[in-house]
Design a protein around this motif. Sequence first.
Motif, short mmCIF file in Angstrom:
data_model
loop_
_atom_site.label_atom_id
_atom_site.label_comp_id
_atom_site.label_asym_id
_atom_site.label_seq_id
_atom_site.Cartn_x
_atom_site.Cartn_y
_atom_site.Cartn_z
N VAL A 162 38.13 99.70 10.47
CA VAL A 162 36.62 99.38 10.38
C VAL A 162 36.56 98.16 9.25
N LEU A 163 35.75 97.04 9.80
CA LEU A 163 35.45 96.07 8.90
C LEU A 163 34.13 95.76 8.75
N GLY A 164 33.42 95.70 7.59
CA GLY A 164 32.05 95.54 7.64
C GLY A 164 31.37 95.42 6.17
N GLY A 165 30.12 95.50 5.92
CA GLY A 165 29.53 95.55 4.80
C GLY A 165 28.27 96.11 4.60
N ARG A 166 27.71 95.89 3.56
CA ARG A 166 26.12 96.37 3.48
C ARG A 166 25.56 95.40 2.72
N TYR A 167 24.26 94.86 3.31
CA TYR A 167 23.69 93.84 2.94
C TYR A 167 21.94 94.19 2.47
N PRO A 168 21.86 93.87 1.30
CA PRO A 168 20.37 93.91 1.12
C PRO A 168 19.27 93.27 1.55
N GLN A 169 18.34 93.91 2.12
CA GLN A 169 17.25 93.35 2.76
C GLN A 169 15.92 93.59 2.29
N GLY A 170 15.70 93.46 0.96
CA GLY A 170 14.54 93.92 0.35
C GLY A 170 14.57 95.43 0.01
N ASP A 171 13.63 96.36 0.71
CA ASP A 171 13.48 97.59 0.43
C ASP A 171 14.41 98.59 1.34
N PHE A 172 15.20 97.45 2.17
CA PHE A 172 16.29 98.52 2.93
C PHE A 172 17.51 97.49 2.91
N ASP A 173 18.74 98.25 3.40
CA ASP A 173 19.95 97.56 3.41
C ASP A 173 20.56 97.53 4.90
N THR A 223 30.88 96.62 17.61
CA THR A 223 30.08 96.25 16.68
C THR A 223 28.95 97.08 16.41
N LEU A 224 28.51 97.62 15.08
CA LEU A 224 27.33 98.39 15.20
C LEU A 224 26.59 97.93 13.91
N GLY A 225 25.04 97.89 14.01
CA GLY A 225 24.32 97.61 12.98
C GLY A 225 23.24 98.71 12.71
N PHE A 226 23.11 99.08 11.50
CA PHE A 226 22.04 99.83 11.10
C PHE A 226 21.26 99.27 10.05
N GLU A 227 20.17 100.12 10.08
CA GLU A 227 19.24 99.85 8.75
C GLU A 227 19.02 101.08 7.93
N LEU A 228 18.85 100.98 6.59
CA LEU A 228 19.11 102.18 5.80
C LEU A 228 18.09 101.88 4.57
N ARG A 229 17.32 102.97 4.38
CA ARG A 229 16.76 102.78 2.88
C ARG A 229 17.30 103.51 1.91
N GLY A 230 17.05 103.16 0.79
CA GLY A 230 17.75 103.61 -0.33
C GLY A 230 19.17 103.03 -0.72
N GLY A 231 19.43 103.18 -1.92
CA GLY A 231 20.65 102.67 -2.48
C GLY A 231 21.99 103.79 -2.16
N GLY A 232 22.96 103.47 -2.92
CA GLY A 232 23.96 104.62 -2.75
C GLY A 232 24.83 104.36 -1.60
N LYS A 233 26.19 105.02 -1.78
CA LYS A 233 27.10 104.86 -0.64
C LYS A 233 26.71 105.31 0.59
N ALA A 234 27.27 105.06 1.60
CA ALA A 234 27.02 105.44 3.09
C ALA A 234 28.46 105.67 3.73
N GLU A 235 28.57 107.06 4.47
CA GLU A 235 29.97 107.22 4.90
C GLU A 235 29.84 107.25 6.44
N LEU A 236 30.64 106.80 7.19
CA LEU A 236 30.60 106.79 8.74
C LEU A 236 32.03 107.61 9.07
N LEU A 237 31.67 108.70 9.85
CA LEU A 237 32.95 109.36 10.43
C LEU A 237 32.77 109.13 12.04
N LEU A 238 33.80 108.82 12.52
CA LEU A 238 34.11 108.34 13.82
C LEU A 238 35.21 109.20 14.69
N ARG A 239 34.77 109.31 15.89
CA ARG A 239 35.55 110.38 16.71
C ARG A 239 35.76 109.70 18.12
#
Length: 250
Positions: A162-173, A223-239
């Motif tokens: 998995v390659l990717g990142g988290r990019y701040p967009q104001g009040d969400f990432d 490729t997948l793109g999500f938008e998430l409120r709040g900080g902290g880490k996020a984990e992705l589990l794939l199957r």
Amino acid sequence: MFRVLCLLSLLLVGLPAMAVEEVDPLNSPMWEFHRQRLLGAAPVHFDERVRVQAPPFAEDSRQVPIEIDARALERPVQRMLAWAELNPISHIFTLHAESERLLPFLAVRIRVEQATLIRAAVQTEDGVWHVGSTHVEAAGGGCTAPSVVRAQPGWEQRLGQVLGGRYPQGDFDRLRLSVSHPMDNGLVGGIPEFYLESAELRDPEGQRLALLELFPAVSENPTLGFELRGGGKAELLLRDNNGNEFEAEL
């Protein structure tokens, strides 16, 4: 007769308003088939606030980017799903939202076999499906073309990376990622289905924020793109459908 009419009027006032069945504004012959198969008997509303974005012409039918954006609904969303009406495998994904931290937005790349309507349906807490649509022109063959991934040496060693990142967009990432996987759809001779079938997005405490069901209409190396409120880490589990499991942290 007057008494009967009065009685009927009183009864009708006491009943909830009946949902009026809306007619597909695009008049597609495939609409009713997919509606019954994917949306069931729940009420449907064609809604401009559900934006489906895609290129007007698919330069590469094996990799067509689409975005489903229902943030303009400004209300909690329970499920979001999308399909390509004329694909041999039409269902693209179903997203089950389990936290209001997850915004009603998803970006993904898909295969397109021919020119087709792309539909997205978003179900709000009242049970209503809000539907948006767009049309993609294509030369075709994206679903039945041989795999590019399998032609690359050493692809097995990269499986699940998995390659990717988290990019701040104001009040969400915004979370954007790519997963190494051939996403075989079973339509190429001699190669059985082999694809990612689920992705779970969780917070650091292990609470599930969303469950994403994937189908072989999704492109190779998805490729997948999500938008998430709040900080902290996020984990992705794939199957995948062979039982392989992969994990990434964003």
